[in-house]
Design a protein around this motif. Structure first.
Motif, PDB file in Angstrom:
ATOM      1  N   ALA A  60      -0.438  24.277  50.055  1.00 35.27           N
ATOM      2  CA  ALA A  60       0.262  25.338  49.323  1.00 35.27           C
ATOM      3  C   ALA A  60       0.844  24.783  48.027  1.00 35.27           C
ATOM      4  N   ILE A  61       1.400  23.584  48.085  1.00 41.09           N
ATOM      5  CA  ILE A  61       1.994  22.995  46.866  1.00 41.09           C
ATOM      6  C   ILE A  61       0.897  22.637  45.858  1.00 41.09           C
ATOM      7  N   GLU A  62      -0.250  22.179  46.359  1.00 37.93           N
ATOM      8  CA  GLU A  62      -1.363  21.900  45.440  1.00 37.93           C
ATOM      9  C   GLU A  62      -1.832  23.187  44.750  1.00 37.93           C
ATOM     10  N   ARG A  63      -1.878  24.296  45.516  1.00 37.61           N
ATOM     11  CA  ARG A  63      -2.293  25.589  44.929  1.00 37.61           C
ATOM     12  C   ARG A  63      -1.284  26.026  43.873  1.00 37.61           C
ATOM     13  N   MET A  64       0.012  25.712  44.123  1.00 37.76           N
ATOM     14  CA  MET A  64       1.034  26.047  43.129  1.00 37.76           C
ATOM     15  C   MET A  64       0.692  25.358  41.803  1.00 37.76           C
ATOM     16  N   ARG A  65       0.240  24.106  41.907  1.00 40.48           N
ATOM     17  CA  ARG A  65      -0.146  23.386  40.683  1.00 40.48           C
ATOM     18  C   ARG A  65      -1.378  24.019  40.058  1.00 40.48           C
ATOM     19  N   ASP A  66      -2.426  24.253  40.887  1.00 42.71           N
ATOM     20  CA  ASP A  66      -3.690  24.809  40.374  1.00 42.71           C
ATOM     21  C   ASP A  66      -3.455  26.141  39.656  1.00 42.71           C
ATOM     22  N   LEU A  67      -2.603  26.980  40.262  1.00 44.01           N
ATOM     23  CA  LEU A  67      -2.396  28.328  39.717  1.00 44.01           C
ATOM     24  C   LEU A  67      -1.322  28.341  38.629  1.00 44.01           C
ATOM     25  N   LYS A  68      -0.770  27.168  38.360  1.00 42.56           N
ATOM     26  CA  LYS A  68       0.277  27.020  37.325  1.00 42.56           C
ATOM     27  C   LYS A  68       1.433  27.973  37.584  1.00 42.56           C
ATOM     28  N   MET A  69       1.793  28.084  38.867  1.00 45.03           N
ATOM     29  CA  MET A  69       2.944  28.927  39.198  1.00 45.03           C
ATOM     30  C   MET A  69       4.193  28.326  38.572  1.00 45.03           C
ATOM     31  N   ARG A  70       5.076  29.165  38.076  1.00 41.23           N
ATOM     32  CA  ARG A  70       6.289  28.664  37.427  1.00 41.23           C
ATOM     33  C   ARG A  70       7.301  28.131  38.440  1.00 41.23           C
ATOM     34  N   GLY A  71       7.376  28.802  39.597  1.00 32.59           N
ATOM     35  CA  GLY A  71       8.392  28.335  40.541  1.00 32.59           C
ATOM     36  C   GLY A  71       8.179  28.841  41.940  1.00 32.59           C
ATOM     37  N   LEU A  72       8.799  28.136  42.870  1.00 30.01           N
ATOM     38  CA  LEU A  72       8.782  28.577  44.266  1.00 30.01           C
ATOM     39  C   LEU A  72      10.166  28.404  44.873  1.00 30.01           C
ATOM     40  N   ASN A  73      10.501  29.320  45.774  1.00 27.89           N
ATOM     41  CA  ASN A  73      11.591  29.078  46.711  1.00 27.89           C
ATOM     42  C   ASN A  73      10.951  28.579  48.002  1.00 27.89           C
ATOM     43  N   VAL A  74      11.691  27.754  48.693  1.00 28.32           N
ATOM     44  CA  VAL A  74      11.171  27.144  49.916  1.00 28.32           C
ATOM     45  C   VAL A  74      12.170  27.461  51.017  1.00 28.32           C
ATOM     46  N   THR A  75      11.669  28.023  52.114  1.00 28.10           N
ATOM     47  CA  THR A  75      12.599  28.304  53.202  1.00 28.10           C
ATOM     48  C   THR A  75      12.078  27.724  54.520  1.00 28.10           C
ATOM     49  N   ILE A  76      12.799  28.056  55.593  1.00 25.01           N
ATOM     50  CA  ILE A  76      12.493  27.510  56.918  1.00 25.01           C
ATOM     51  C   ILE A  76      11.005  27.666  57.221  1.00 25.01           C
ATOM     52  N   PRO A  77      10.269  26.670  57.687  1.00 29.70           N
ATOM     53  CA  PRO A  77      10.728  25.347  58.115  1.00 29.70           C
ATOM     54  C   PRO A  77      10.419  24.224  57.114  1.00 29.70           C
ATOM     55  N   HIS A  78      10.317  24.544  55.806  1.00 29.99           N
ATOM     56  CA  HIS A  78       9.747  23.550  54.879  1.00 29.99           C
ATOM     57  C   HIS A  78      10.745  22.822  53.978  1.00 29.99           C
ATOM     58  N   LYS A  79      12.053  23.118  54.091  1.00 27.52           N
ATOM     59  CA  LYS A  79      13.001  22.618  53.084  1.00 27.52           C
ATOM     60  C   LYS A  79      13.069  21.088  52.999  1.00 27.52           C
ATOM     61  N   VAL A  80      12.840  20.414  54.112  1.00 25.28           N
ATOM     62  CA  VAL A  80      12.865  18.945  54.097  1.00 25.28           C
ATOM     63  C   VAL A  80      11.439  18.413  53.907  1.00 25.28           C
ATOM     64  N   ALA A  81      10.487  19.027  54.606  1.00 23.37           N
ATOM     65  CA  ALA A  81       9.098  18.531  54.607  1.00 23.37           C
ATOM     66  C   ALA A  81       8.432  18.622  53.247  1.00 23.37           C
ATOM     67  N   VAL A  82       8.934  19.498  52.361  1.00 27.54           N
ATOM     68  CA  VAL A  82       8.268  19.694  51.066  1.00 27.54           C
ATOM     69  C   VAL A  82       8.504  18.512  50.109  1.00 27.54           C
ATOM     70  N   ILE A  83       9.556  17.737  50.358  1.00 26.28           N
ATOM     71  CA  ILE A  83       9.976  16.704  49.388  1.00 26.28           C
ATOM     72  C   ILE A  83       8.848  15.730  48.991  1.00 26.28           C
ATOM     73  N   PRO A  84       8.085  15.177  49.954  1.00 23.69           N
ATOM     74  CA  PRO A  84       7.051  14.209  49.539  1.00 23.69           C
ATOM     75  C   PRO A  84       5.962  14.791  48.631  1.00 23.69           C
ATOM     76  N   PHE A  85       5.833  16.111  48.572  1.00 23.21           N
ATOM     77  CA  PHE A  85       4.778  16.716  47.750  1.00 23.21           C
ATOM     78  C   PHE A  85       5.229  16.967  46.308  1.00 23.21           C
ATOM     79  N   LEU A  86       6.507  16.675  46.004  1.00 23.15           N
ATOM     80  CA  LEU A  86       7.036  16.970  44.665  1.00 23.15           C
ATOM     81  C   LEU A  86       7.002  15.719  43.783  1.00 23.15           C
ATOM     82  N   ASP A  87       7.144  15.913  42.460  1.00 21.03           N
ATOM     83  CA  ASP A  87       7.118  14.773  41.534  1.00 21.03           C
ATOM     84  C   ASP A  87       8.509  14.247  41.252  1.00 21.03           C
ATOM     85  N   GLU A  88       9.486  15.153  41.172  1.00 22.94           N
ATOM     86  CA  GLU A  88      10.857  14.757  40.832  1.00 22.94           C
ATOM     87  C   GLU A  88      11.822  15.484  41.750  1.00 22.94           C
ATOM     88  N   LEU A  89      12.994  14.868  41.951  1.00 20.81           N
ATOM     89  CA  LEU A  89      14.032  15.530  42.750  1.00 20.81           C
ATOM     90  C   LEU A  89      15.325  15.510  41.972  1.00 20.81           C
TER      91      LEU A  89
END
Ligand code: ATR
Length: 299
Positions: A60-89
């Motif tokens: 899903a995060i890769e598709r966000m990049r491909d589709l050049k989505m401007r932003g996402l909100n992340v909710t249960i159950p992904h709030k912690v698991a999403v961190i390794p897929f991001l570039d900056e925190l």
């Protein structure tokens, strides 16, 4: 990039896409809130919800990049698991260890935690300055983590009460370490609630007790609240469905000032909106739209 594009007022069929990922996702209020705000400011943005299962998160995060989505909100159950897929925190998201908002700046994905700042903004908007206050937080899940961390770091004396004591202890020790301020933990039971409330300025419910459909439940019964001597007690329930939970109704009757989870929901949304668009969010309108949507659900 010219002013028009920078403000998101793109003229061609080039809508900028934002959204929310989670599972379950069908009851989210975020699309209603954000689409109303985009329309009001006449921004060519759209906000959609996506049900993303745990094993689909990376894709899903890769598709966000491909589709050049401007932003996402992340909710249960992904709030912690999403961190390794991001570039900056953002530093706050890093310290809390959870992300609920992603901003895509030309392919660089940065994670933020607007739950924590939304909670603070909701307090400050009511003229409540948390610094130096005694706070009791009910619950030791993800929401409790974000809130106890910002309050401890903001100079509050924090006590966490949770049904499962070891979870309260684990959270308190991790928040103490991250915030460099001692956070205490006890079991959530009547005796501890009554004793803690004698010295409390702010009581925050982060458990799901009282949430629809269990609207007749409350994490603190009315007797415990009516015995409170502090005339300026503030009770903040992060549950927003219903908007007036039993806890808030009984707290009000006992003379406390109350803050609804609806304020936090809209504040975290407004902060995400501001990060994606660079514009001030129409807070009042966003709140009205959520109330209308909640009424439609109930009806
Ligand atoms: P969130 O991420 O929204 O904070 P969570 O991580 O599932 O959600 O945390 C839920 C919190 O509500 C926990 O603190 C949970 O207590 P336990 O750790 O003992 O499970 C609390 N909770 C849920 N139902 C409860 C109930 N009926 N009585 C007391 N606490 C409850």
């Amino acid at each position: 990039m010219n002013w028009w594009e920078r403000e998101g007022r793109v003229t061609a069929g080039e809508a900028r896409l934002c959204g929310i990922i989670g599972d379950p996702i069908e009851h989210t209020m975020s699309p209603v809130m954000h689409n109303a705000a985009f329309s009001k400011l006449r921004l060519n943005y759209r906000y959609v919800s996506f049900r993303v299962k745990k094993e689909e998160l990376g894709n899903a995060i890769e598709r966000m990049r491909d589709l050049k989505m401007r932003g996402l909100n992340v909710t249960i159950p992904h709030k912690v698991a999403v961190i390794p897929f991001l570039d900056e925190l953002d530093p706050l998201a890093k310290e809390i260890g959870a992300v609920n908002t992603i901003v895509n700046d030309d392919g660089v994905l940065t994670g933020y935690n607007t739950d924590a700042t939304g909670f603070l903004r909701a307090l400050l908007a009511r003229g409540i300055e948390p610094k130096g206050k005694n706070v009791v937080i009910l619950g030791a899940g993800g929401a409790s983590r974000a809130i106890s961390f910002v309050l401890a770091r903001g100079g509050c004396d924090v006590l966490i009460l949770n049904r499962t004591l070891y979870k309260a202890r684990e959270l308190a020790s991790s928040v103490s370490e991250a915030s460099r301020k001692e956070v205490r933990a006890l079991e959530l039971n009547r005796e501890n609630v009554v004793r803690a409330l004698q010295e409390t300025d702010i009581l925050v419910n982060t458990t799901s007790v009282g949430m629809s459909p269990n609207v007749e439940e409350t994490p603190v019964n009315a007797d415990s609240l009516s015995g409170v001597r502090n005339p300026t007690l503030i009770v903040f329930d992060i549950v927003y469905n219903p908007v007036r939970t039993r806890l808030l109704r009984e707290a009000e009757k006992a003379g406390a000032q109350t803050v609804s989870g609806l304020d936090m929901l809209v504040c975290q949304g407004a902060l995400a909106f501001e990060k994606w668009t660079g514009l001030e969010a129409p807070f009042g309108l966003m709140k009205e739209e959520v109330i209308k949507a909640l009424e439609r659900h109930e009806g």
